[in-house]
Design an enzyme around this catalytic site. Structure first.
Site, PDB file in Angstrom:
ATOM      1  N   ILE A  31       0.825  -1.215   0.000  1.00 12.70           N
ATOM      2  CA  ILE A  31       0.000   0.000   0.000  1.00 12.70           C
ATOM      3  C   ILE A  31       0.860   1.267   0.000  1.00 12.70           C
ATOM      4  CG2 ILE A  31      -0.250   0.330   2.512  1.00 12.70           C
ATOM      5  CD1 ILE A  31      -3.294   0.660   1.974  1.00 12.70           C
ATOM      6  N   ASN A  85      11.692  -8.263   7.225  1.00 12.95           N
ATOM      7  CA  ASN A  85      12.086  -7.628   8.474  1.00 12.95           C
ATOM      8  C   ASN A  85      11.606  -8.486   9.639  1.00 12.95           C
ATOM      9  OD1 ASN A  85      13.128  -5.316   7.087  1.00 12.95           O
ATOM     10  ND2 ASN A  85      11.039  -4.552   6.853  1.00 12.95           N
ATOM     11  N   GLY A  91      12.375  -3.078  11.616  1.00 14.26           N
ATOM     12  CA  GLY A  91      11.372  -2.438  10.774  1.00 14.26           C
ATOM     13  C   GLY A  91      10.115  -3.235  10.547  1.00 14.26           C
ATOM     14  N   GLN A  92       9.962  -4.363  11.244  1.00 16.19           N
ATOM     15  CA  GLN A  92       8.727  -5.138  11.062  1.00 16.19           C
ATOM     16  C   GLN A  92       7.562  -4.407  11.727  1.00 16.19           C
ATOM     17  OE1 GLN A  92       8.742  -9.200  12.561  1.00 16.19           O
ATOM     18  NE2 GLN A  92       6.876  -9.719  11.433  1.00 16.19           N
ATOM     19  N   HIS A  98       6.154 -12.065   5.962  1.00 14.01           N
ATOM     20  CA  HIS A  98       5.993 -11.567   4.590  1.00 14.01           C
ATOM     21  C   HIS A  98       7.349 -11.262   4.002  1.00 14.01           C
ATOM     22  CE1 HIS A  98       5.696  -8.165   7.415  1.00 14.01           C
ATOM     23  NE2 HIS A  98       6.246  -7.419   6.488  1.00 14.01           N
ATOM     24  N   HIS A 100       9.003  -8.865   1.174  1.00 13.79           N
ATOM     25  CA  HIS A 100       8.891  -7.731   0.257  1.00 13.79           C
ATOM     26  C   HIS A 100       9.660  -8.081  -1.019  1.00 13.79           C
ATOM     27  CE1 HIS A 100       7.800  -4.586   3.398  1.00 13.79           C
ATOM     28  NE2 HIS A 100       8.362  -5.495   4.198  1.00 13.79           N
TER      29      HIS A 100
END
Ligand code: AMP
Ligand code: ZN
Length: 112
Positions: A31, A85, A91-92, A98, A100
């Site tokens: 998003i 992450n 940074g999670q 998941h 990226h």
């Protein structure tokens, strides 16, 4: 998991821009894209992060990487970065495993 954002996306309770889906995983555009191509590939099973990968659920991770290879090939992406992450300091922000997939711009190393 009822209060997990990505479980809700997988269930169709929250809309997403689907890139790919099969029995084991779901891929959708991020998003808030950080590159011209930026999508996420997630297992349908709720696994909190790489830290929760075990010998038992590891085949799902292998399958996800095969899917990433297939999708990037179909999209003609010759150079891209795969990032996961683990933990807030790294940074999670969503605690459902998941990966990226980022592509389409020059990238720096080391990552910030
Ligand atoms: P991370 O910060 O590594 O946990 O990655 C979570 C990613 O999920 C971020 O890149 C967010 O932009 C992305 N994200 C959050 N909410 C949504 C959503 N509703 N649809 C698509 N991507 C999302
Ligand atoms: Zn989940």
């Amino acid at each position: 998991m009822s209060d997990c954002l990505f479980c809700k996306i997988i269930a169709g309770e929250i809309p997403s821009s689907k890139v790919y889906e099969d029995d084991l995983c779901y891929a959708f555009n991020d998003i808030d894209p950080q590159a011209p191509t930026h999508f996420l590939v997630v297992p349908k099973a709720h696994i909190p992060s790489v830290s929760a990968v075990t010998e038992e659920n590891a085949p799902i991770v292998g399958h996800i990487f095969a899917v990433i290879a297939k999708l990037t090939g179909e999209l003609g992406l010759e150079s891209y970065r795969v990032v996961s992450n683990i933990g807030a300091q790294a940074g999670q922000s969503v605690f459902h495993l998941h990966f990226h997939v980022l592509s389409g711009r020059d990238m720096t190393w080391p990552p910030g």
